[in-house]
Design an enzyme around this catalytic site. Structure first.
Site, PDB file in Angstrom:
ATOM      1  CE  LYS A  14      29.881  36.760  22.157  1.00 52.17           C
ATOM      2  NZ  LYS A  14      29.563  35.940  21.160  1.00 52.17           N
ATOM      3  NE  ARG A  35      25.013  32.046  17.428  1.00 58.76           N
ATOM      4  CZ  ARG A  35      26.128  32.353  18.194  1.00 58.76           C
ATOM      5  NH1 ARG A  35      26.049  32.152  19.555  1.00 58.76           N
ATOM      6  NH2 ARG A  35      27.036  33.393  17.774  1.00 58.76           N
ATOM      7  CE1 TYR A  89      21.181  27.734  55.484  1.00 58.02           C
ATOM      8  CE2 TYR A  89      22.722  28.457  53.596  1.00 58.02           C
ATOM      9  CZ  TYR A  89      21.678  28.482  54.391  1.00 58.02           C
ATOM     10  OH  TYR A  89      21.503  29.943  54.767  1.00 58.02           O
ATOM     11  CG  MET A 104      23.164  34.300  48.174  1.00 60.57           C
ATOM     12  SD  MET A 104      21.528  35.397  48.822  1.00 60.57           S
ATOM     13  CE  MET A 104      20.199  34.326  48.149  1.00 60.57           C
TER      14      MET A 104
END
Ligand SMILES: *Cc1c(COP(=O)(O)O)cnc(C)c1O
EC number: 5.1.1.1
Length: 381
Positions: free
Chosen positions: A55, A154, A276, A322
């Site tokens: 998955k 769940r 930053y 980023m």
């Protein structure tokens, strides 16, 4: 392994848009290590079947490539979370392996699952009813695993729901119940009382359902011992090198290596603001290297805060951007690190579990977060 599988895996790699020279970072995935991890789990399972959980795009590492590699080890059963993942995996690995959809089929999607020849994981009475109707429409028996909730709250049928379907003689008409399964909430804590409670609840709930093979253990569950093995284990994390026995030495081989390229180097004087927000100021003259790798690549801002080069630790300075991170490379000989050189984020110097530990998270999240911008290099397939 059949040709379809071979070709599909090769195509996926060849189609990958980012070449090594163009990429900011390189993710090397050792399919040979995944195969060895599968063999180690099989050895521990002593004859019990072992599926592969792929998955989340194979825990971020490529469901098609991982499943193809496992197919070569004789693995014929795969678990994905979503129907969409199942449809994509079926295209990639051909018609032979069984593919189960853990989260169940969304209402109305059953015909798509039938077309892709997928096995439903039935989590509720409504899903059972819908799969039975799909079997009727298809004019053939359809395969399923019935998931029961043994205490995780769940996914899976609740005990009361199981009693209801158990009282309905036609509830399973047209359904080939291949497994009754459940999932452990605390398997990575071997002494947690919930493990034994869930195992006993599972054994009890099974007896109310059509006779079928049983499956309970995930990776850590395999290490709880043979009473948790039943007829099929469903490991994911351990295949990908995540330690299934936290607190003890990792019995699995590492699978990933993540390296980022140096974009630029510089020297700064004491007092210079770095990154930053100027959250860091140089406390003396420093050698810096900026790497082309940041939170857009899925590196959590709180994650492990150092890269490594030839065994030397290179701490991050200031904030993760980023697309870049600034490293303190003052521990290296001047000029040793140059533009284009690769530093290691994950690999022999820093395991997935190490990186997760620094971030207060788990290896699963580190792998599943790995972004789409890397050049992905598959070895050992
Ligand atoms: C994710 C998952 C697994 C695999 O768990 P790991 O801890 O990664 O081995 C097995 N079964 C179910 C139901 C799952 O959701």
């Amino acid at each position: 392994m059949n040709d379809t599988v071979n070709r599909a895996a090769a195509d996926t790699v060849a189609d990958w848009p980012v070449g090594e020279a163009a990429a900011g970072a390189i993710l090397t995935i050792d399919l040979g290590a995944i195969r060895e991890n599968y063999r180690r789990l099989k050895a521990r399972l002593a004859g019990v079947r072992c599926a592969g959980v792929v998955k989340g795009n194979g825990y971020g590492l490529g469901a098609a490539q991982v499943a193809s590699a496992l197919t070569r080890e004789g693995c014929g059963i795969f678990f994905v979370a979503l129907l969409a993942e199942g449809i994509a995996l079926r295209k990639a690995i051909g018609s032979r392996p069984d593919i189960y959809v853990l989260n169940g089929l969304p209402p109305g999607s059953e015909p798509e699952a039938v077309t892709a020849d997928l096995c439903a994981v039935v989590n509720s009475g409504a899903q059972l009813h819908a799969w039975r109707a799909a079997a009727h429409a298809a004019g053939r028996r359809l395969p399923a695993a019935i998931q029961v909730d043994s205490g995780m709250s769940r996914l899976g049928m609740a005990p009361a729901e199981i009693e209801t379907v158990a009282g309905d003689a036609s509830a399973f008409d047209g359904i080939d119940v291949r497994y009754v399964m459940s999932h452990l909430a605390c398997a990575d804590e071997p002494r947690h009382p919930a493990n034994e409670q869930q195992r006993l609840a599972f054994e009890r709930l099974r007896t109310m359902l059509p006779r079928a093979r049983a499956s309970l253990a995930n990776s850590s569950g395999i290490f709880l011992g043979p009473s948790y093995h039943h007829d099929l284990a469903r490991p994911g994390a351990a295949l990908y090198g995540i330690n299934p026995t936290p607190g003890e030495p990792n019995p699995m081989l590492p699978v990933v290596r993540l390296q980022a390229k140096v974009a630029q180097t510089r020297h700064v004087e004491k007092g210079t603001g770095i990154g930053y927000g100027h959250t860091y100021h140089a406390d003396g003259p420093l050698s810096l290297a900026t790497i082309s790798f940041g939170y857009a690549d899925g590196w959590l801002r709180r994650s492990a805060s150092a890269a490594w080069f030839e065994g030397v630790r290179l701490p991050f300075l200031g904030r993760v951007s980023m697309d870049s991170i600034i490293l303190d490379v003052s521990a290296l000989p001047p000029g040793r690190l140059r533009e284009g050189d690769l530093v290691e984020l994950l690999g022999p110097s820093q395991s997935v579990d190490d990186a997760a530990g620094h971030a207060g998270t788990i290896g699963y999240e580190i792998l599943a977060s790995l972004g789409p911008r890397f050049h992905r290099h598959y070895v050992g397939g």
